[in-house]
Design a protein around this motif. Structure first.
Motif, PDB file in Angstrom:
ATOM      1  N   ALA A  27       0.624  -1.143  -0.014  1.00 32.08           N
ATOM      2  CA  ALA A  27      -0.070  -0.231  -0.199  1.00 32.08           C
ATOM      3  C   ALA A  27       1.029   0.839  -0.196  1.00 32.08           C
ATOM      4  CB  ALA A  27      -1.283  -0.417   0.966  1.00 32.08           C
ATOM      5  N   VAL A  28       2.067   1.195   0.813  1.00 30.86           N
ATOM      6  CA  VAL A  28       3.016   2.463   1.432  1.00 30.86           C
ATOM      7  C   VAL A  28       3.827   2.406  -0.731  1.00 30.86           C
ATOM      8  CG1 VAL A  28       4.759   3.705   2.181  1.00 30.86           C
ATOM      9  CG2 VAL A  28       3.235   2.704   3.580  1.00 30.86           C
ATOM     10  N   LEU A  29       3.826   1.127  -1.005  1.00 32.07           N
ATOM     11  CA  LEU A  29       4.830   1.217  -2.079  1.00 32.07           C
ATOM     12  C   LEU A  29       3.715   2.120  -3.063  1.00 32.07           C
ATOM     13  CD1 LEU A  29       6.843  -1.316  -2.601  1.00 32.07           C
ATOM     14  CD2 LEU A  29       7.860   1.135  -2.415  1.00 32.07           C
ATOM     15  N   ALA A  30       2.845   2.222  -3.648  1.00 32.23           N
ATOM     16  CA  ALA A  30       1.364   2.239  -4.120  1.00 32.23           C
ATOM     17  C   ALA A  30       1.241   3.789  -4.117  1.00 32.23           C
ATOM     18  CB  ALA A  30       0.207   1.617  -4.150  1.00 32.23           C
ATOM     19  N   THR A  31       1.787   4.251  -3.347  1.00 34.49           N
ATOM     20  CA  THR A  31       1.701   6.080  -2.977  1.00 34.49           C
ATOM     21  C   THR A  31       2.693   6.640  -3.557  1.00 34.49           C
ATOM     22  OG1 THR A  31       1.060   5.651  -0.599  1.00 34.49           O
ATOM     23  CG2 THR A  31       1.189   7.848  -1.246  1.00 34.49           C
ATOM     24  N   LEU A  32       3.355   5.753  -4.190  1.00 34.48           N
ATOM     25  CA  LEU A  32       4.538   6.889  -5.170  1.00 34.48           C
ATOM     26  C   LEU A  32       3.853   7.514  -6.745  1.00 34.48           C
ATOM     27  CD1 LEU A  32       7.908   4.958  -4.515  1.00 34.48           C
ATOM     28  CD2 LEU A  32       7.596   7.178  -4.247  1.00 34.48           C
ATOM     29  N   PRO A  33       3.050   6.901  -7.383  1.00 35.45           N
ATOM     30  CA  PRO A  33       2.719   6.981  -8.959  1.00 35.45           C
ATOM     31  C   PRO A  33       1.714   8.241  -8.545  1.00 35.45           C
ATOM     32  CG  PRO A  33       2.684   4.433  -8.713  1.00 35.45           C
ATOM     33  CD  PRO A  33       2.717   4.963  -7.384  1.00 35.45           C
TER      34      PRO A  33
END
Length: 429
Positions: free
Chosen positions: A289-295
């Motif tokens: 979920a946190v990695l999905a924030t970057l885009p």
């Protein structure tokens, strides 16, 4: 325990169908309002970036002030009744805004008062809505339910956004706001029919309830770290969606029609992301979920750099996809990890932390764009999202929390069933 080969569709669950229908209707209206409110304010006499920032901040401030008490109320009374009352308040607020814009007589003080009422409705509704899902579906199907809810609401948002630019250009922003008011009224009827049971009377004070919710929230590192991350992320996203995006499109990208295309691309990506998140199984949901924030940082960086509309729209599609992957994994993890009797209060702390800097972002965005230019401020907002996300990844629980296999527990019976028990009478988890 192995999953059954065939499980009945959640759409055959009457309670879930009512909950999803209410959200689809009101979110479609909000799709109109997202575009209409910004351009309504900009079309009024004396419009300026600072005035737009003030009006939108007045919508966000009460969300911050009252969200914790919304969580307390949702853990004390029927969540469906609270949602219905919040919808009625929202219908009145947007109906009043529509009347002001349609008549052309819109004093700033009255505009701000009505947006305060709209923000208060959101503060009362949101903790109850998120806390209602575990009460209408079995625990083993929470991720599927959250994903389906997001698919339905994102499709309706996509339709609202796709039509919003045309509606604003052809009928005017006032009528688009009126449609949003109508959607809140329909949602109020549907949520009133959603018979989630009353809770047993609590002998503790509201302040005691708040402290109990805080203890549950603060005891989970993964929870407060990601909320801290989203304190900055939401501030940047709100500044972009509420002020900087409309300003940039009005300054040279095509105005309301271009902005509606860009946000519609985000909504389309969100539909795809929610459908993906409903089915995907990940071992470390918070890390993903946190990695999905970057885009989410890409669209504002591209807009700030002067990219064409089609490229910004493509980045918004990716942003929408990643936003809903985050949302489904995040909601499901909270619903599984937090006891149900305090769930809405913990959710309210999530909302409170995430919204903490949102009013500041809206208030600063307009004056900052006027001082340094819209492009540089958009690039700065993109950088804020990247830095906050990388910082969250340093927390051990964010990287390590693993999905627990849920108990295949049935959802509570609806209010009025002969065998029903109070929804809050027993801990879930």
């Amino acid at each position: 325990m192995p999953e059954p080969l065939h499980r009945p569709s959640l759409w055959r669950n009457h309670q879930f169908l009512l909950l999803a229908s209410a959200r689809v209707v009101s979110v479609m209206g909000n799709g109109f309002a997202r575009v209409a409110l910004a351009f309504a304010v900009l079309s009024l006499p004396g419009a300026s970036p600072g005035r737009l920032s003030l009006v939108l901040a007045c919508q966000t401030v009460p969300q911050l002030l009252f969200i914790l008490w919304g969580g307390v109320l949702a853990d004390r009374m029927s969540r469906s009744r609270l949602m219905a009352m919040a919808d009625i308040l929202g219908a009145g607020a947007y109906g009043g805004l529509a009347a002001l814009v349609l008549t052309g007589d819109a004093p700033l003080l009255l505009l701000c008062a009505l947006t305060v009422a709209a923000g208060t409705a959101t503060a009362l509704f949101s903790p109850a809505m998120d806390g209602a899902v575990p009460l209408v579906v079995p625990a083993a199907r929470l991720q599927e339910a959250n994903g389906l809810l997001r698919v339905g609401t994102n499709i309706s948002l996509l339709l609202g956004l796709a039509l919003s630019g045309v509606a604003v250009a052809s009928m005017g922003a006032g009528w688009a706001l009126a449609l949003n008011a109508l959607s809140f009224g329909v949602s109020a009827v549907l949520t009133w029919l959603l018979r989630i049971g009353e809770r047993p009377p609590r002998k503790t004070s509201g302040w005691t309830d708040l402290r109990e919710g805080w203890r549950e929230f603060a005891s989970r590192q993964w929870l407060w770290v990601v909320v801290g991350q989203y304190t900055l992320v939401v501030a940047a996203l709100n500044a972009f969606a509420g002020v900087l995006g409309p300003l940039a499109t009005q300054e040279g990208l095509g105005g309301a029609r271009a902005w509606s295309v860009i946000v519609a691309a985000q909504a389309l990506g969100a539909v795809v992301g929610a459908g993906l998140a409903a089915r995907v199984r990940v071992g470390r949901p918070i890390l993903v979920a946190v990695l999905a924030t970057l885009p989410m940082a890409a669209p504002m960086a591209l807009m700030g750099a002067g990219a064409p509309v089609w490229l910004i729209a493509a980045a918004m599609f990716a942003s929408g996809l990643s936003t809903d992957v985050f949302a489904v994994l995040w909601s499901t993890t909270m619903q599984r990890e937090v006891p149900e009797e305090v769930l809405s209060r913990v959710i309210s702390y999530d909302w409170f932390g995430s919204l903490a800097f949102a009013p500041l972002g809206l208030l600063v965005a307009g004056p900052a764009a006027a001082t340094w230019g819209t492009g540089p401020v958009l690039v700065a907002c993109s950088a804020v999202i990247v830095v906050a996300t990388l910082a969250a990844l340093a927390a051990p629980q964010v990287r390590a929390l693993r999905t627990r296999a849920p108990l295949d527990r049935p959802a509570p019976l609806p209010l009025g069933s002969p065998d029903a028990q109070p929804a809050g009478g027993e801990a879930v988890g």
